[in-house]
Design a protein around this motif. Structure first.
Motif, PDB file in Angstrom:
ATOM      1  N   PHE A  37      54.391  56.990  53.282  1.00 50.76           N
ATOM      2  CA  PHE A  37      55.701  57.354  52.734  1.00 50.76           C
ATOM      3  C   PHE A  37      56.001  56.542  51.469  1.00 50.76           C
ATOM      4  O   PHE A  37      56.515  57.090  50.489  1.00 50.76           O
ATOM      5  CB  PHE A  37      56.787  57.141  53.791  1.00 50.76           C
ATOM      6  CG  PHE A  37      56.936  58.301  54.750  1.00 50.76           C
ATOM      7  CD1 PHE A  37      57.765  59.368  54.452  1.00 50.76           C
ATOM      8  CD2 PHE A  37      56.235  58.322  55.947  1.00 50.76           C
ATOM      9  CE1 PHE A  37      57.897  60.437  55.318  1.00 50.76           C
ATOM     10  CE2 PHE A  37      56.358  59.386  56.830  1.00 50.76           C
ATOM     11  CZ  PHE A  37      57.186  60.450  56.519  1.00 50.76           C
ATOM     12  N   MET A  38      55.686  55.236  51.473  1.00 48.16           N
ATOM     13  CA  MET A  38      55.909  54.440  50.259  1.00 48.16           C
ATOM     14  C   MET A  38      55.093  54.985  49.091  1.00 48.16           C
ATOM     15  O   MET A  38      55.561  55.011  47.946  1.00 48.16           O
ATOM     16  CB  MET A  38      55.562  52.967  50.516  1.00 48.16           C
ATOM     17  CG  MET A  38      56.609  52.201  51.278  1.00 48.16           C
ATOM     18  SD  MET A  38      56.540  50.403  50.998  1.00 48.16           S
ATOM     19  CE  MET A  38      54.982  50.003  51.775  1.00 48.16           C
ATOM     20  N   LYS A  39      53.886  55.429  49.402  1.00 46.48           N
ATOM     21  CA  LYS A  39      53.021  56.009  48.359  1.00 46.48           C
ATOM     22  C   LYS A  39      53.694  57.203  47.691  1.00 46.48           C
ATOM     23  O   LYS A  39      53.477  57.470  46.501  1.00 46.48           O
ATOM     24  CB  LYS A  39      51.694  56.428  49.012  1.00 46.48           C
ATOM     25  CG  LYS A  39      50.742  57.209  48.153  1.00 46.48           C
ATOM     26  CD  LYS A  39      49.568  57.681  49.011  1.00 46.48           C
ATOM     27  CE  LYS A  39      48.699  58.675  48.276  1.00 46.48           C
ATOM     28  NZ  LYS A  39      47.679  59.269  49.191  1.00 46.48           N
ATOM     29  N   HIS A  40      54.529  57.924  48.461  1.00 47.49           N
ATOM     30  CA  HIS A  40      55.205  59.114  47.924  1.00 47.49           C
ATOM     31  C   HIS A  40      56.632  58.803  47.470  1.00 47.49           C
ATOM     32  O   HIS A  40      57.460  59.706  47.386  1.00 47.49           O
ATOM     33  CB  HIS A  40      55.215  60.210  48.989  1.00 47.49           C
ATOM     34  CG  HIS A  40      53.867  60.829  49.212  1.00 47.49           C
ATOM     35  ND1 HIS A  40      53.396  61.890  48.471  1.00 47.49           N
ATOM     36  CD2 HIS A  40      52.864  60.492  50.070  1.00 47.49           C
ATOM     37  CE1 HIS A  40      52.168  62.203  48.875  1.00 47.49           C
ATOM     38  NE2 HIS A  40      51.820  61.382  49.845  1.00 47.49           N
ATOM     39  N   GLY A  41      56.928  57.531  47.198  1.00 49.82           N
ATOM     40  CA  GLY A  41      58.204  57.173  46.589  1.00 49.82           C
ATOM     41  C   GLY A  41      59.323  56.851  47.550  1.00 49.82           C
ATOM     42  O   GLY A  41      60.453  56.604  47.127  1.00 49.82           O
ATOM     43  N   TRP A  42      59.045  56.881  48.865  1.00 50.55           N
ATOM     44  CA  TRP A  42      60.068  56.488  49.824  1.00 50.55           C
ATOM     45  C   TRP A  42      60.196  54.961  49.796  1.00 50.55           C
ATOM     46  O   TRP A  42      59.238  54.250  49.549  1.00 50.55           O
ATOM     47  CB  TRP A  42      59.693  56.947  51.231  1.00 50.55           C
ATOM     48  CG  TRP A  42      59.769  58.425  51.454  1.00 50.55           C
ATOM     49  CD1 TRP A  42      59.055  59.373  50.783  1.00 50.55           C
ATOM     50  CD2 TRP A  42      60.585  59.120  52.391  1.00 50.55           C
ATOM     51  NE1 TRP A  42      59.373  60.626  51.254  1.00 50.55           N
ATOM     52  CE2 TRP A  42      60.310  60.494  52.256  1.00 50.55           C
ATOM     53  CE3 TRP A  42      61.511  58.718  53.343  1.00 50.55           C
ATOM     54  CZ2 TRP A  42      60.942  61.460  53.033  1.00 50.55           C
ATOM     55  CZ3 TRP A  42      62.130  59.675  54.127  1.00 50.55           C
ATOM     56  CH2 TRP A  42      61.860  61.042  53.960  1.00 50.55           C
TER      57      TRP A  42
END
Length: 292
Positions: free
Chosen positions: A135-140
């Protein structure tokens, strides 16, 4: 040499005393100077005082082991010195899980985007931390990798931004996804395997004081032979799963019970078996109508 620092992790701060160079170096690398007061005075406030001290082993004085204490409490058996930073992180988790009563605490990752938060309750080894990093990888933004702090009788989650605990193969996998994020030295051969802690993304640090509202619950379960299976959960199933991972339901009693029941009634929940964490992100963003 003895060091003393104050680790400012909203909403809690820790005065850390240590003689471990490994601990100091990794705190600076993973948290950064913005989250550390490296020259505190006795008048600087911290919610908790902890120590991580290296001592020579009885009967084996040529070796050192690490001991974690909060005040006079020592929750863990000593560990080898090369595990001292990982031990400190686990100790900080224990301090909050054992003492905090103003929030309902669930062992879960929490990520948010557009103020919509997802809760990832899971057993160790289920792929929770790897999923959090996807999720962090996708900007979360990361609110927590281990301890979800939920305001009683609401869907509001308070961030407790700290490094993500990666184990074994996930260390290399996540390092490829998020190559710019600082990573601690690897603690080898712990009870969880080889462990490293990954720094949260810049947006996670920047919004570390901003709450978010729970919009979904996802129970991740990694299986190498399963691409992506999504099973919606009933309210009762969702409640049972969150309850199983709640640390302080016994202390909060009816207030904790009503909080978990409210989440189960108001938020969609899924059990997702996967071997490709990005698929979970795609499903949740489509379900919550989040722009990618």
């Amino acid at each position: 040499m003895m060091h003393e620092v104050i680790l400012n992790t909203v909403p809690f701060s820790f005065r850390v005393t240590t003689n471990s160079t490994l601990v100091i170096n990794n705190l600076l690398r993973v948290y950064g100077s913005a989250n550390l007061n490296t020259a505190p005075t006795e008048n600087d406030f911290a919610h908790y005082s902890v120590s991580l001290l290296l001592q020579r082993k009885v009967g084996r004085p040529w070796k050192q082991h690490a001991r974690f204490k909060c005040d006079d409490l020592e929750p863990f058996l000593p560990m080898d010195a090369d595990k001292s930073y990982a031990m400190l992180e686990w100790g900080l988790n224990w301090v909050i899980a054992a003492h905090e009563v103003s929030h309902v605490i669930v062992h879960a990752g929490v990520l948010a985007k557009d103020n919509k938060a997802i809760l990832l309750p899971a057993h160790p080894g289920s792929g929770k931390s790897t999923t959090s990093c996807a999720f962090m990888k996708h900007g979360w933004r990361l609110l927590s990798d281990e301890l979800a702090l939920i305001t009683p009788n609401t869907l509001t989650v308070t961030p407790f931004v700290r490094p993500v605990c990666l184990k074994n193969a996930s260390v290399d996998i996540v390092s490829e996804w998020l190559p710019e994020q600082a990573k601690s030295d690897i603690a080898p051969n712990t009870h969880k395997g080889d462990v490293a802690h990954l720094a949260p993304t810049e947006i996670s640090w920047r919004e570390k004081a901003s709450t978010a509202s729970l919009s979904a619950v996802v129970l991740p379960s990694y299986r190498a032979d399963t691409y992506c299976e999504i099973q919606p959960l009933t309210h009762r199933q969702a409640f049972n799963q969150i309850y199983e991972h709640c640390f302080n339901i016994g202390i909060l009693g009816a207030q904790g019970f009503s909080t978990l029941a409210g989440i189960a009634d108001k938020v969609s929940a899924y059990h997702i078996t996967f071997n490709e964490a990005d698929e979970i992100v795609s499903f949740i963003e489509e379900t919550l109508a989040i722009a990618t």
